[in-house]
Motif scaffolding. Structure first.
Motif, PDB file in Angstrom:
ATOM      1  N   ALA B  76     -28.886   6.939 -23.092  1.00 13.72           N
ATOM      2  CA  ALA B  76     -29.990   7.212 -24.020  1.00 13.72           C
ATOM      3  C   ALA B  76     -31.060   6.134 -23.908  1.00 13.72           C
ATOM      4  O   ALA B  76     -32.269   6.431 -23.907  1.00 13.72           O
ATOM      5  N   THR B 138     -26.668  10.675 -29.562  1.00 12.92           N
ATOM      6  CA  THR B 138     -26.993  12.011 -30.074  1.00 12.92           C
ATOM      7  C   THR B 138     -28.267  11.980 -30.902  1.00 12.92           C
ATOM      8  O   THR B 138     -29.143  12.835 -30.778  1.00 12.92           O
ATOM      9  N   LEU B 141     -31.341  11.304 -28.595  1.00  8.57           N
ATOM     10  CA  LEU B 141     -31.685  12.404 -27.698  1.00  8.57           C
ATOM     11  C   LEU B 141     -31.821  13.720 -28.450  1.00  8.57           C
ATOM     12  O   LEU B 141     -32.060  14.761 -27.839  1.00  8.57           O
ATOM     13  N   GLY B 143     -29.607  15.501 -29.649  1.00  4.53           N
ATOM     14  CA  GLY B 143     -28.549  16.434 -29.281  1.00  4.53           C
ATOM     15  C   GLY B 143     -28.841  17.202 -28.002  1.00  4.53           C
ATOM     16  O   GLY B 143     -28.124  18.120 -27.642  1.00  4.53           O
ATOM     17  N   GLU B 144     -29.933  16.823 -27.319  1.00  2.00           N
ATOM     18  CA  GLU B 144     -30.339  17.557 -26.123  1.00  2.00           C
ATOM     19  C   GLU B 144     -29.983  16.783 -24.874  1.00  2.00           C
ATOM     20  O   GLU B 144     -29.668  15.603 -24.915  1.00  2.00           O
ATOM     21  N   ARG B 145     -30.081  17.465 -23.762  1.00  2.00           N
ATOM     22  CA  ARG B 145     -30.139  16.799 -22.478  1.00  2.00           C
ATOM     23  C   ARG B 145     -31.602  16.494 -22.228  1.00  2.00           C
ATOM     24  O   ARG B 145     -32.411  17.421 -22.181  1.00  2.00           O
ATOM     25  N   ALA B 239     -25.789  12.743 -24.196  1.00  2.00           N
ATOM     26  CA  ALA B 239     -24.707  12.040 -24.884  1.00  2.00           C
ATOM     27  C   ALA B 239     -23.373  12.320 -24.202  1.00  2.00           C
ATOM     28  O   ALA B 239     -22.410  11.586 -24.370  1.00  2.00           O
ATOM     29  N   LEU B 240     -23.332  13.383 -23.420  1.00  2.00           N
ATOM     30  CA  LEU B 240     -22.070  13.752 -22.774  1.00  2.00           C
ATOM     31  C   LEU B 240     -22.001  13.257 -21.333  1.00  2.00           C
ATOM     32  O   LEU B 240     -21.147  13.685 -20.563  1.00  2.00           O
TER      33      LEU B 240
ATOM     34  N   PHE C   6     -39.826   7.222 -29.247  1.00  2.00           N
ATOM     35  CA  PHE C   6     -39.027   8.093 -28.388  1.00  2.00           C
ATOM     36  C   PHE C   6     -38.225   9.093 -29.229  1.00  2.00           C
ATOM     37  O   PHE C   6     -38.187  10.280 -28.961  1.00  2.00           O
ATOM     38  N   SER C  10     -38.343  13.133 -29.484  1.00  2.00           N
ATOM     39  CA  SER C  10     -37.168  13.981 -29.313  1.00  2.00           C
ATOM     40  C   SER C  10     -37.100  14.995 -30.434  1.00  2.00           C
ATOM     41  O   SER C  10     -36.745  16.142 -30.232  1.00  2.00           O
ATOM     42  N   ARG C  14     -37.396  19.136 -30.908  1.00  2.00           N
ATOM     43  CA  ARG C  14     -36.526  20.001 -31.693  1.00  2.00           C
ATOM     44  C   ARG C  14     -37.354  20.913 -32.591  1.00  2.00           C
ATOM     45  O   ARG C  14     -37.072  22.077 -32.734  1.00  2.00           O
ATOM     46  N   LEU C  52     -22.984  17.940 -32.434  1.00  2.00           N
ATOM     47  CA  LEU C  52     -24.430  18.073 -32.281  1.00  2.00           C
ATOM     48  C   LEU C  52     -24.877  17.530 -30.941  1.00  2.00           C
ATOM     49  O   LEU C  52     -26.042  17.480 -30.631  1.00  2.00           O
ATOM     50  N   SER C  53     -23.915  17.047 -30.116  1.00  2.00           N
ATOM     51  CA  SER C  53     -24.317  16.454 -28.837  1.00  2.00           C
ATOM     52  C   SER C  53     -24.367  17.475 -27.725  1.00  2.00           C
ATOM     53  O   SER C  53     -24.760  17.144 -26.635  1.00  2.00           O
ATOM     54  N   ASN C  54     -23.876  18.694 -27.945  1.00  2.69           N
ATOM     55  CA  ASN C  54     -24.053  19.647 -26.851  1.00  2.69           C
ATOM     56  C   ASN C  54     -25.186  20.603 -27.187  1.00  2.69           C
ATOM     57  O   ASN C  54     -25.436  20.953 -28.344  1.00  2.69           O
ATOM     58  N   ALA C  55     -25.895  20.983 -26.157  1.00  7.44           N
ATOM     59  CA  ALA C  55     -27.158  21.697 -26.332  1.00  7.44           C
ATOM     60  C   ALA C  55     -26.959  23.001 -27.106  1.00  7.44           C
ATOM     61  O   ALA C  55     -27.786  23.375 -27.937  1.00  7.44           O
ATOM     62  N   ALA C  58     -26.421  22.258 -30.786  1.00  2.00           N
ATOM     63  CA  ALA C  58     -27.640  21.645 -31.329  1.00  2.00           C
ATOM     64  C   ALA C  58     -28.663  22.739 -31.629  1.00  2.00           C
ATOM     65  O   ALA C  58     -29.318  22.731 -32.680  1.00  2.00           O
ATOM     66  N   ASP C 273     -31.890  22.959 -18.730  1.00  2.00           N
ATOM     67  CA  ASP C 273     -31.947  22.482 -17.346  1.00  2.00           C
ATOM     68  C   ASP C 273     -31.563  23.589 -16.360  1.00  2.00           C
ATOM     69  O   ASP C 273     -32.028  23.594 -15.229  1.00  2.00           O
TER      70      ASP C 273
END
Lengths: 500, 319, 364
Positions: B76, B138, B141, B143-145, B239-240, C6, C10, C14, C52-55, C58, C273
């Motif tokens: 991050a 998390t 970011l 929660g996004e890539r 985060a992953l 930053f 982000s 969202r 909440l860390s996977n797209a 989220a 992506d």
């Protein structure tokens, strides 16, 4: 160079050291002997700055000093070689010698191994050890490690103005005879540049190496003698010489053993521990194993329980062969063991009285595979009453119990399993007088119930006061066996000649 | 001048690695093709850097379970410091790397402080901080890539020098650095001594807390480098980014022969361990083994490695 | 304070997804625990999701937030972290607070979790909608009006359609390799079944060279694809992946070999992506489940049932246990999708409860 004046040390009202005075000169080896608990290790801790004396003073090279810890003691020239070796096994000799003092070998953040190893080689030369200082310490033999320890202590020579005093705490306890000879030649060589204090349980060694010998008993120096006046038996008398109080042990209340043989031991041998031990033990009989430290009583009693393996010989209890079995089998066959290290092998401190009592053979307390708590509670309460265990209730964690009551919990456990042979390894160690008397009377009750007992006593008097039979060991060999039920009781003086 | 002992236990991983390579290449000669070896090397780069960091901590007898969280945190920070898809990065280019590594080292040091000063067992302190790292990442970011646009960072994964990806060079450099730290610095020797016998090191007047904190910081820095490599490969910060890496790193350290009790083993052993695990992974796919067999083989491998590394202790029960 | 900048960016990212929302800044949550309810409405809306860390989740959360603010109710996100006990306990805690005023959209961590959750919600007389996982013998109509609905997505057509579009990229004849998810997961099983169906339909023209489970993981996928290139070399004409993370991982291995764009990849889930990779002509297709819609519509179903807009027990079974619609994205329509769904925010009509129903769920 080192002078102790009337050092007294009190722990919570107990006098561990009583006005101890002692002097060490350069060129002199001072021997220090005494039984366990005589105050030797407390004295060492005072000298090493771990304990502060309650009274008295320490003079080093003519100046009074207060020592605030091992590092501080070292800066004043007192170095100690411990009984348990203090070398880190997985790093090199050189690193061990300079551990904590490597700063002078670091250049630009990197260790200059060449300089460090050269410096280490110089130190090793002082003790005459010719090994590569880059060797991993664990690869050395025990005596070599002892030499490295000495070399490490000798680095103080460069760091300290004035002479060194080196304390050697039982350096020979793990050594073979040939190695002891090497160690002694090094000690003699060092004598020219330092004062040396030598502690050992082996009296002949102490006499051989020392110029002056201090004998301690019950926290006080009872005698100071020159080498010429010393003999093992004289020292031993001074160490243990205590009034024999048969009444204290209530010798007359002992029960007569039955005629039926309970335990048969034949030719039991374990290399380096004991050799060819044979004896019989009747039901209701107490046999005491006596001998000096390291004579083999402890490995023997542990072998009888199955904690250590023997190479030869047989153990038979009431017709059941118990040679080299695991402890679950010996417990099932009716053996109960009260270990010397109560807090390591005896009880689980965090667990309650009841849980500790029901540790072995817990299946006996179950019904359909589940614990039968009402039966357990009943049995625990019964045992607590019978053995006079003083605890608020059966769910009290054992950590809150006194030493004596903890020991009774251990005994209660074997009462419950119905043990027929009790192995008691220093059962009264660390207990106060009242608790000791309780344990003694329990031992008598055990015998009255027909169980056999093997005992290693804390003192000779204790062994003589409780046992029907005395088995004397020396260097792992059975040197004598006494019947202690004759009209004229035995005294320590009868035993000592067979012990040393 | 390293301190090594040639014992069966220490040459065992080398034998295992050689045996694996021979066995796989007999069954499938293409395993030994240059291209495949480069693929294995490239796949080993990030795990090696992570495992090196973990090795230090394990050598001193602690454990660091924060690998994944530390990586997420570092990833991050990296995204924030370079040109990225959400357009708010600092755009420092390669100058971001020292910043990221320093941040990761600080994060590691914090684990060390919690471990030593608050007396939290290292596995709990590092596990907890690992989750904190994941949480921070998390939040940062969203929660996004977040895609990394910066070409110089992407180049770490895609550019080749002499037909080798840059990540291999980075990993080789980190290996050399780790070897120097272990064998030629005070901190390196102290962590080894600490793993051997902590009480004695304390008695020698060494400030053990500082040693521990510093070692956790070094490990954190290595995790930071690993995070940069992984993020470059992924082309994104997430985060992953480290998911699954903890198991690979720890098992590689153990398979290599570093004892979990500390004090024995080292960075070269870890290199072997990483190669064994990666060769096994690659080889089993090449041989076409079904996935469930692969997992079983890997698990058995780890148990065998631990057995081989244990001194034989008779009937004593290991806890 | 570039870090803050930053982070704000982000979040603006969202917020682009949020429909007509008027959220203040600083409404981010750590990936644990209960988010504080932020508006004082009549009801307390909540989503129970993995993290909440996977797209995917989220975006689910964004959709749920968007719906909650569109009706002016309080909202919180409960995170299970993959722990069934935590998931159930958090829901019970929320029910204890909200009583019969809770409205829940739940992605049960594991199928069996659905039962205790549904029972707890019914007992509290609140309303719940489950998504993806539930036992096949647990039905909304067995709980009156409180278990409003369950919906899922059929992985079979998704796996089949992406496979077909993959075959088209190399002329429909040749070998492919395929990456599966965690073998025991229902979506992994369904998607693989779809792939197999598509391969069968080619009548032997397309050969499956190897199938490996990469456990939904990107790094594993990269390493497996590397080994495949060694083993099969140019025999590999295409790579099918059961989700986008693995597809992107496979793509990474191809990029390292200079094969990206020559050998195409397909995924499923519609992550950003992956969509970008389709625009770059490196991937052939993916399927978008529209997690924003999932998050919002789950709460909308519950909310409308609670407020009496419809009575669940009077609806047909296909309105209570149904498959939603996935949208396939291919290279030909990706630019349109990018414009409408990424650069802009698709307008979702939260009142159109059953517009995307594609049939009642069938359990085999």
């Amino acid at each position: 160079m080192l002078q102790l004046n009337d050092i007294t040390k009190n722990f919570y009202g107990v006098q561990a050291l009583k006005e101890v005075s002692l002097s060490v000169r350069v060129g002199e080896v001072v021997g220090l002997v005494g039984e366990n608990g005589a105050g030797k290790s407390t004295l060492m801790k005072v000298l090493n700055g771990i304990h502060q004396p309650t009274n008295g003073s320490i003079e080093i090279n003519g100046a009074k000093r207060v020592l605030r810890g091992p590092r501080d003691a070292a800066t004043h020239g007192i170095g100690m070689v411990f009984q348990e070796q203090s070398l880190v096994p997985n790093i090199s000799i050189a690193e061990n010698i300079f551990l904590g003092n490597e700063a002078r070998f670091v250049k630009f953040g990197r260790i200059d191994w060449r300089t460090m190893n050269d410096a280490a080689r110089q130190q090793l030369a002082k003790v005459g050890l010719e090994v590569d200082p880059n060797t991993v310490t664990a690869d050395l033999s025990f005596i070599q490690r002892q030499m490295v320890e000495l070399a490490k202590v000798l680095t103080l020579e460069e760091a300290v103005a004035g002479n060194l005093c080196i304390l050697l705490d039982e350096p020979t306890s793990m050594l073979e005879q040939a190695e002891i000879t090497i160690l002694f030649s090094v000690i003699r060589k060092l004598r020219g540049r330092a004062g040396i204090v030598f502690i050992s349980h082996r009296l002949d060694e102490v006499i051989e190496i020392s110029d002056t010998i201090y004998v301690m008993k019950d926290g006080a120096v009872v005698s100071r003698m020159e080498k010429a006046e010393a003999s093992p038996s004289r020292i031993h008398h001074l160490m243990v010489g205590r009034e024999v109080a048969a009444s204290y042990y209530k010798q007359e209340e002992r029960q007569r053993p039955e005629k039926q043989i309970a335990l048969k031991v034949r030719g039991l041998t374990k290399a380096g521990a004991f050799e060819d031990i044979s004896f019989d033990l009747n039901q209701g009989e107490v046999a005491a194993l006596v001998g000096t430290e390291g004579a083999g009583s402890e490995p023997l009693i542990r072998s009888l329980f199955g904690l250590e393996k023997v190479e030869r010989g047989t153990i038979e209890l009431n017709g059941i062969d118990l040679t080299n079995v695991l402890t679950d089998r010996s417990v099932a066959a009716g053996v109960g063991y009260v270990p010397r290290e109560r807090k390591i092998e005896g009880i689980v401190e965090e667990m309650s009285v009841q849980e500790n009592i029901f540790l072995p053979l817990a299946r006996q307390a179950t019904r359909f595979g589940l614990f039968d708590f009402s039966r357990m509670a009943k049995k625990t309460n019964e045992l607590m009453g019978k053995l006079r265990i003083k605890a608020p209730d059966r769910s009290t964690p054992c950590v809150n119990l006194s030493g004596g009551n903890q020991q009774k919990v251990v005994l209660a456990r074997w009462y419950r399993t119905g043990a027929r042979l009790f192995l008691l390894d220093h059962p009264t160690r660390g207990l106060d007088v009242g608790a000791k008397e309780d344990v003694y009377s329990l031992i008598r009750e055990i015998c009255a119930g027909g169980a056999a007992v093997i005992l290693i006593g804390d003192t000779l008097e204790e062994a003589l006061g409780l046992a029907h039979t005395i088995v004397v060991l020396k260097d792992g060999m059975q040197t004598a066996r006494f019947d202690n039920t004759a009209a004229t009781p035995l005294t320590p003086l009868d035993l000592i000649p067979h012990m040393v | 001048m390293t301190v090594t002992r040639l014992r069966l236990a220490s040459v065992m991983p080398l034998l295992v690695l050689a045996g694996l390579c021979v066995a796989i290449s007999i069954a499938e000669p293409r395993f030994l093709s240059i291209d495949n070896l480069i693929r294995i090397a490239a796949a080993s780069a990030a795990p090696l850097v992570l495992a090196l960091g973990a090795t230090f901590v394990i050598l001193m007898g602690s454990i660091d379970l924060s690998v994944e969280g530390s990586m997420a945190f570092a990833s991050a920070i990296l995204a924030a410091c370079v040109a990225n898809a959400n357009g708010a990065g600092l755009d420092l280019g390669l100058a971001a790397l020292p910043l990221v590594i320093a941040a990761a080292a600080l994060f590691g040091a914090l684990i060390g402080v919690i471990h030593t000063y608050l007396r939290v067992p290292s596995f709990m302190a590092s596990l907890g901080m690992g989750f904190v790292g994941l949480g921070i990442a998390t939040i940062m970011l969203g929660g996004e890539r977040v895609g990394i646009v910066d070409e110089s960072i992407r180049a770490l994964a895609l550019t080749r020098i002499l037909n080798l990806p840059i990540s291999i060079y980075v990993a080789t450099f980190m290996l050399a650095l780790a070897w120097v730290i272990q064998n030629h610095t005070r901190i390196g020797r102290r962590m080894l001594a600490l793993g051997g016998a902590e009480q004695l090191v304390v008695a020698s007047g060494v400030n053990v807390r500082h040693v521990r904190i510093l070692v956790f910081a070094i490990a954190g820095a290595f995790f930071g480098v690993g995070a940069v490599l992984a993020s470059a490969r992924l082309g994104a910060s997430s985060a992953l980014v480290g998911s699954g890496q903890l198991f690979t790193a720890i098992s590689a350290v153990v398979v290599g022969g570093t004892a979990l009790t500390g004090g024995s083993g080292g960075v070269l052993a870890t290199l072997l361990g990483v190669l064994i695990v990666m060769v096994l992974n690659n080889g089993m796919v090449i041989l076409g083994l079904p996935t469930f067999v692969q997992q079983g083989v890997l698990g058995i491998m780890i148990i065998i490695a631990v057995l081989l590394n244990q001194p034989i202790r008779g009937l004593a029960v290991a806890k | 304070m570039f870090i803050r900048n930053f982070m704000e960016r982000s979040m603006i990212d969202r917020r682009r997804f949020l429909i007509g929302s008027a959220l203040g800044a600083g409404t981010v949550a750590v990936s644990a625990g209960i988010w504080p309810a932020r508006a004082a409405g009549t009801y307390l809306l909540a989503s129970s999701i993995r993290s909440l860390s996977n797209a995917f989740h989220a975006a689910w959360n964004k959709g749920a937030e968007a719906f909650a603010s569109s009706v002016g109710e309080g909202y919180s996100a409960l995170v299970t972290e993959g722990n069934s006990e935590k998931g159930i306990a958090d829901i019970k805690a929320l029910l204890a607070k909200a009583g019969d005023k809770a409205i829940l959209g739940v992605d049960p961590n594991d199928s069996p979790d659905a039962r205790p959750i549904v029972e707890a919600v019914s007992a509290a007389k609140s309303h719940v909608v489950t998504v993806w996982n539930k036992p096949s013998d647990l039905h909304p109509w067995d709980f009156g009006d409180n278990y409003v609905a369950h919906f899922s997505f059929n992985g079979i057509p998704a796996g089949e359609q992406t496979a077909k579009s993959l075959f088209d990229t190399f002329g429909g004849e040749g070998g492919i390799v395929a990456l599966g998810g965690i073998a025991s997961n229902t979506p992994a099983i369904e998607r693989k079944a779809g792939l197999m169906k598509a391969i069968e339909a080619t009548g032997g023209k397309v050969k499956l060279l190897d199938f490996q489970d990469a456990d939904w993981d990107s790094t594993k996928a990269t390493n497996i694809v590397g080994a495949w290139i060694t083993r099969f070399g140019s025999d590999i004409k295409g790579i099918w992946a059961a989700n986008d993370s693995m597809a992107v991982g496979a793509l990474e291995a191809l990029r390292a070999e200079g094969l990206a764009g020559k050998v195409l990849v397909t995924g499923i889930d519609g992550t950003k992506d992956a969509v970008q990779a389709i625009r770059n002509k490196e991937m052939a297709a993916t399927v978008d489940w529209d997690p924003i819609w999932i998050g919002g519509i789950a709460l909308s179903l519950g909310y409308q049932a609670a407020t009496g807009k419809f009575v669940p027990s009077k609806e047909p079974q296909e309105h209570r246990e149904f498959y939603g619609t996935g949208v396939m994205i291919t290279q030909s329509d990706v630019e349109d999708y990018w414009k409408t769904h990424v650069e802009a925010t698709p307008a979702i009509d939260w009142n159109d409860l059953w517009g995307r129903v594609t049939g009642q769920i069938k359990y085999s």
